[in-house]
Design a protein around this motif. Structure first.
Motif, PDB file in Angstrom:
ATOM      1  N   GLN A  87      -4.458   0.151  14.721  1.00  0.00           N
ATOM      2  CA  GLN A  87      -4.848  -1.131  15.286  1.00  0.00           C
ATOM      3  C   GLN A  87      -4.036  -2.245  14.624  1.00  0.00           C
ATOM      4  OE1 GLN A  87      -7.448  -0.964  17.711  1.00  0.00           O
ATOM      5  NE2 GLN A  87      -7.004   1.190  17.342  1.00  0.00           N
ATOM      6  N   ARG A  94       1.273   4.586  18.123  1.00  0.00           N
ATOM      7  CA  ARG A  94       0.025   4.191  17.465  1.00  0.00           C
ATOM      8  C   ARG A  94      -0.885   5.358  17.090  1.00  0.00           C
ATOM      9  NH1 ARG A  94      -0.479  -1.428  16.824  1.00  0.00           N
ATOM     10  NH2 ARG A  94       1.539  -2.206  17.474  1.00  0.00           N
ATOM     11  N   LYS A 146       5.212   4.048  12.120  1.00  0.00           N
ATOM     12  CA  LYS A 146       4.410   4.170  13.347  1.00  0.00           C
ATOM     13  C   LYS A 146       4.283   2.816  14.038  1.00  0.00           C
ATOM     14  CE  LYS A 146       2.820   8.503  13.459  1.00  0.00           C
ATOM     15  NZ  LYS A 146       2.940   9.345  14.633  1.00  0.00           N
ATOM     16  N   TYR A 147       3.978   1.785  13.261  1.00  0.00           N
ATOM     17  CA  TYR A 147       3.860   0.445  13.848  1.00  0.00           C
ATOM     18  C   TYR A 147       5.204  -0.014  14.418  1.00  0.00           C
ATOM     19  CZ  TYR A 147      -0.893  -0.627  12.186  1.00  0.00           C
ATOM     20  OH  TYR A 147      -2.248  -0.653  11.984  1.00  0.00           O
ATOM     21  N   GLU A 194      -6.142   5.948  16.293  1.00  0.00           N
ATOM     22  CA  GLU A 194      -5.120   5.059  16.832  1.00  0.00           C
ATOM     23  C   GLU A 194      -5.000   3.839  15.923  1.00  0.00           C
ATOM     24  OE1 GLU A 194      -4.316   2.392  20.786  1.00  0.00           O
ATOM     25  OE2 GLU A 194      -5.286   4.339  21.034  1.00  0.00           O
ATOM     26  N   SER A 242       1.143  -3.774   9.841  1.00  0.00           N
ATOM     27  CA  SER A 242       0.984  -3.851  11.299  1.00  0.00           C
ATOM     28  C   SER A 242       1.662  -5.097  11.891  1.00  0.00           C
ATOM     29  CB  SER A 242      -0.497  -3.835  11.679  1.00  0.00           C
ATOM     30  OG  SER A 242      -1.118  -5.062  11.375  1.00  0.00           O
TER      31      SER A 242
END
Length: 163
Positions: A135, A82, A76-77, A133, A162
């Motif tokens: 971060q 997000r 996803k990152y 979402e 991330s």
């Protein structure tokens, strides 16, 4: 002494003594693998470091959470998507069942509860907003040095998804 705080004063703010005992046992089991230096980070460090340390303790006791972070969340990152929907958790579980014969054969309800716990842990550590979402999270320098010194590279890799 801690047991008295849990059972008599309900410091964990649970509805029943039994629930408080279960929560205390869970916390104790998660922290058993760590040393006094780690405990000090939880107790004395700034809030972000303490939250990340608690997440490390959670990941260290949950191979499923580790795999979810290093696969689904990392992807996803990397892709810039997000939103971490519950469907992402369900896909992870379904794909893991198909691709890994050793994956636990728990009920749907159990997987649902585990997913809820993982999302809550990610939220509390600052990885996930209330709107699910993802971060950007920068690993605490103190925690990073600790994990490197202990050669806990896999746990550090989970925290650095991330970056």
């Amino acid at each position: 002494q801690i047991r008295q705080l849990v059972e008599k004063q309900n410091v964990l703010q649970k509805r029943s003594i039994e629930a408080a005992k279960r929560m205390f046992s869970l916390i104790k089991n998660r922290l058993d693998d760590f040393d006094a230096e780690f405990y000090k980070m939880i107790y004395y460090a700034d809030a972000d470091t303490a939250k990340q340390a608690i997440l490390v303790a959670t990941i260290s006791n949950s191979l499923i959470m580790e795999e979810f972070m290093l696969s689904t969340i990392r992807e996803k990152y990397l892709t810039g998507d997000r939103q971490l929907t519950k469907a992402a958790w369900n896909r992870f579980v379904d794909n893991s069942r198909l691709g890994n014969p050793d994956f636990p054969k728990w009920s749907e309800q159990t997987f649902h509860k585990i997913g809820d716990c993982i999302y809550r842990s990610l939220n509390e550590a600052g990885f996930l907003s209330e709107e699910n979402e993802l971060q950007a999270v920068y690993v605490s320098r103190e925690l990073k040095v600790y994990l490197e010194n202990k050669k806990e590279y896999q746990l550090l890799k989970c925290l650095e998804v991330s970056l």
